[in-house]
Design a protein around this motif. Sequence first.
Motif, PDB file in Angstrom:
ATOM      1  N   ASN A 257     -60.687  -9.495 -81.938  1.00 51.37           N
ATOM      2  CA  ASN A 257     -61.251  -9.960 -80.670  1.00 51.37           C
ATOM      3  C   ASN A 257     -60.512  -9.366 -79.471  1.00 51.37           C
ATOM      4  N   ASN A 258     -61.255  -9.210 -78.380  1.00 53.60           N
ATOM      5  CA  ASN A 258     -60.702  -8.866 -77.069  1.00 53.60           C
ATOM      6  C   ASN A 258     -59.914  -7.557 -77.055  1.00 53.60           C
ATOM      7  N   ALA A 259     -60.447  -6.552 -77.738  1.00 54.11           N
ATOM      8  CA  ALA A 259     -59.850  -5.216 -77.647  1.00 54.11           C
ATOM      9  C   ALA A 259     -60.234  -4.570 -76.316  1.00 54.11           C
ATOM     10  N   TRP A 260     -59.425  -3.597 -75.926  1.00 57.78           N
ATOM     11  CA  TRP A 260     -59.668  -2.827 -74.685  1.00 57.78           C
ATOM     12  C   TRP A 260     -59.441  -1.365 -75.048  1.00 57.78           C
ATOM     13  N   ILE A 261     -60.477  -0.544 -74.917  1.00 53.91           N
ATOM     14  CA  ILE A 261     -60.405   0.859 -75.308  1.00 53.91           C
ATOM     15  C   ILE A 261     -60.837   1.732 -74.136  1.00 53.91           C
ATOM     16  N   ASN A 262     -60.040   2.743 -73.855  1.00 50.25           N
ATOM     17  CA  ASN A 262     -60.282   3.621 -72.716  1.00 50.25           C
ATOM     18  C   ASN A 262     -60.943   4.932 -73.121  1.00 50.25           C
ATOM     19  N   GLN A 263     -60.959   5.869 -72.186  1.00 49.48           N
ATOM     20  CA  GLN A 263     -61.656   7.136 -72.366  1.00 49.48           C
ATOM     21  C   GLN A 263     -60.870   8.107 -73.232  1.00 49.48           C
ATOM     22  N   GLN A 264     -61.597   9.028 -73.866  1.00 45.06           N
ATOM     23  CA  GLN A 264     -61.033  10.113 -74.669  1.00 45.06           C
ATOM     24  C   GLN A 264     -60.116   9.590 -75.786  1.00 45.06           C
ATOM     25  N   VAL A 265     -60.527   8.475 -76.342  1.00 41.85           N
ATOM     26  CA  VAL A 265     -59.796   7.848 -77.444  1.00 41.85           C
ATOM     27  C   VAL A 265     -60.504   8.165 -78.754  1.00 41.85           C
ATOM     28  N   THR A 266     -59.723   8.409 -79.797  1.00 41.78           N
ATOM     29  CA  THR A 266     -60.265   8.560 -81.145  1.00 41.78           C
ATOM     30  C   THR A 266     -59.583   7.549 -82.057  1.00 41.78           C
ATOM     31  N   ILE A 267     -60.382   6.710 -82.682  1.00 44.19           N
ATOM     32  CA  ILE A 267     -59.878   5.739 -83.658  1.00 44.19           C
ATOM     33  C   ILE A 267     -60.707   5.934 -84.916  1.00 44.19           C
ATOM     34  N   GLY A 268     -60.068   6.415 -85.989  1.00 45.57           N
ATOM     35  CA  GLY A 268     -60.890   6.675 -87.155  1.00 45.57           C
ATOM     36  C   GLY A 268     -60.129   7.207 -88.349  1.00 45.57           C
ATOM     37  N   TYR A 269     -60.888   7.769 -89.263  1.00 48.82           N
ATOM     38  CA  TYR A 269     -60.383   8.224 -90.553  1.00 48.82           C
ATOM     39  C   TYR A 269     -59.494   9.459 -90.420  1.00 48.82           C
ATOM     40  N   ARG A 270     -58.518   9.549 -91.345  1.00 48.75           N
ATOM     41  CA  ARG A 270     -57.786  10.798 -91.556  1.00 48.75           C
ATOM     42  C   ARG A 270     -58.257  11.444 -92.855  1.00 48.75           C
ATOM     43  N   ASP A 271     -58.580  10.628 -93.848  1.00 49.80           N
ATOM     44  CA  ASP A 271     -59.081  11.101 -95.134  1.00 49.80           C
ATOM     45  C   ASP A 271     -59.911   9.976 -95.752  1.00 49.80           C
ATOM     46  N   ARG A 272     -60.145  10.041 -97.043  1.00 50.94           N
ATOM     47  CA  ARG A 272     -60.995   9.057 -97.701  1.00 50.94           C
ATOM     48  C   ARG A 272     -60.292   7.734 -97.996  1.00 50.94           C
ATOM     49  N   SER A 273     -59.024   7.627 -97.672  1.00 50.67           N
ATOM     50  CA  SER A 273     -58.269   6.427 -98.018  1.00 50.67           C
ATOM     51  C   SER A 273     -58.687   5.198 -97.209  1.00 50.67           C
ATOM     52  N   GLY A 274     -59.284   5.407 -96.068  1.00 49.28           N
ATOM     53  CA  GLY A 274     -59.740   4.269 -95.277  1.00 49.28           C
ATOM     54  C   GLY A 274     -59.559   4.489 -93.794  1.00 49.28           C
TER      55      GLY A 274
ATOM     56  N   LEU B  48     -65.004  -6.941 -76.869  1.00 48.80           N
ATOM     57  CA  LEU B  48     -64.578  -5.540 -76.770  1.00 48.80           C
ATOM     58  C   LEU B  48     -64.923  -5.002 -75.389  1.00 48.80           C
ATOM     59  N   TYR B  49     -63.915  -4.471 -74.691  1.00 43.73           N
ATOM     60  CA  TYR B  49     -64.120  -3.893 -73.360  1.00 43.73           C
ATOM     61  C   TYR B  49     -63.885  -2.394 -73.437  1.00 43.73           C
ATOM     62  N   LEU B  50     -64.842  -1.632 -72.953  1.00 43.78           N
ATOM     63  CA  LEU B  50     -64.800  -0.173 -73.003  1.00 43.78           C
ATOM     64  C   LEU B  50     -64.711   0.357 -71.574  1.00 43.78           C
ATOM     65  N   GLN B  51     -63.503   0.659 -71.153  1.00 41.48           N
ATOM     66  CA  GLN B  51     -63.302   1.116 -69.772  1.00 41.48           C
ATOM     67  C   GLN B  51     -63.467   2.624 -69.705  1.00 41.48           C
TER      68      GLN B  51
ATOM     69  N   VAL C 200     -70.198 -10.310 -72.542  1.00 41.97           N
ATOM     70  CA  VAL C 200     -70.620 -10.358 -71.137  1.00 41.97           C
ATOM     71  C   VAL C 200     -69.573 -11.068 -70.277  1.00 41.97           C
ATOM     72  N   LYS C 201     -69.056 -12.174 -70.747  1.00 40.91           N
ATOM     73  CA  LYS C 201     -68.053 -12.927 -69.982  1.00 40.91           C
ATOM     74  C   LYS C 201     -66.810 -12.084 -69.742  1.00 40.91           C
ATOM     75  N   ARG C 202     -66.371 -11.352 -70.774  1.00 40.66           N
ATOM     76  CA  ARG C 202     -65.147 -10.550 -70.601  1.00 40.66           C
ATOM     77  C   ARG C 202     -65.391  -9.364 -69.681  1.00 40.66           C
TER      78      ARG C 202
ATOM     79  N   GLU D 246     -65.549 -10.543 -66.107  1.00 38.59           N
ATOM     80  CA  GLU D 246     -64.218 -10.857 -65.573  1.00 38.59           C
ATOM     81  C   GLU D 246     -63.446  -9.585 -65.256  1.00 38.59           C
ATOM     82  N   LEU D 247     -63.397  -8.643 -66.190  1.00 35.56           N
ATOM     83  CA  LEU D 247     -62.581  -7.447 -65.988  1.00 35.56           C
ATOM     84  C   LEU D 247     -63.188  -6.491 -64.959  1.00 35.56           C
ATOM     85  N   SER D 248     -64.513  -6.507 -64.837  1.00 35.29           N
ATOM     86  CA  SER D 248     -65.178  -5.670 -63.836  1.00 35.29           C
ATOM     87  C   SER D 248     -65.244  -6.352 -62.474  1.00 35.29           C
TER      88      SER D 248
END
Length: 206
Positions: free
Chosen positions: A125-142, A109-112, A37-39, A42-44
């Motif tokens: 801590n304190n990540a900032w992620i924008n629109q149309q972003v994909t962060i994830g798996y490519r295969d079963r390795s992790g 975490l801030y989601l703009q 909430v604090k972050r 502040e950012l908004s």
Amino acid sequence: MKAVLRKAWRSWINFWHLPLELPFLLTSEKEVIIADVKRWTELSQYRTDSLLTARLKLLSDQPEFRNLYYFRLRKGNLLPRVNLWVLQRLYPPAPTLFIEQSCEIGAGLYLQHAFSTIIMADIGNNAWINQQVTIGYRDRSGRPQLGNNVRVTAGAKVIGHISIGDNVTVGANAVVVKDVPENCVVVGVPARIVKRDGVKVTEEMH
């Protein structure tokens, strides 16, 4: 008169979201939610006189914040989770933002915008992620591991069992499939380092 009516309407909208305060009062995740909430406040650039007002304003105005709020509540103890099924129907989250519940995500975490965004990664801590972003798996390795103060900007992809260091910025539409050291800016497809420790460089990633 219009300003008075707008203020009254805003107060009513915030009041309508007051039931969402109940799980906060019961959850074991208060500390991390307060940091969020604090972050966001502040950012908004919200001007509020209390954390309660700020929380209700965010829950009212920012569907993306509701996604994060529900994610935090599900991480906590059982009691505040039991009424989420009803609350999510009365106060729906952003429908195109997905945060995998098994992820470990630090405070702030801030989601703009975060339209059409997928998060399947462990994040510091304190990540900032924008629109149309994909962060994830490519295969079963992790899945990706992101450090503290990482920003992933619009349209970027961070894919696979890779590590993103602290204080990294991933440029718009970049595709990152290799480890990124800390204190870097990366851009391009595939991503390359264009700034390290504040100095402009051109480095391929290995």
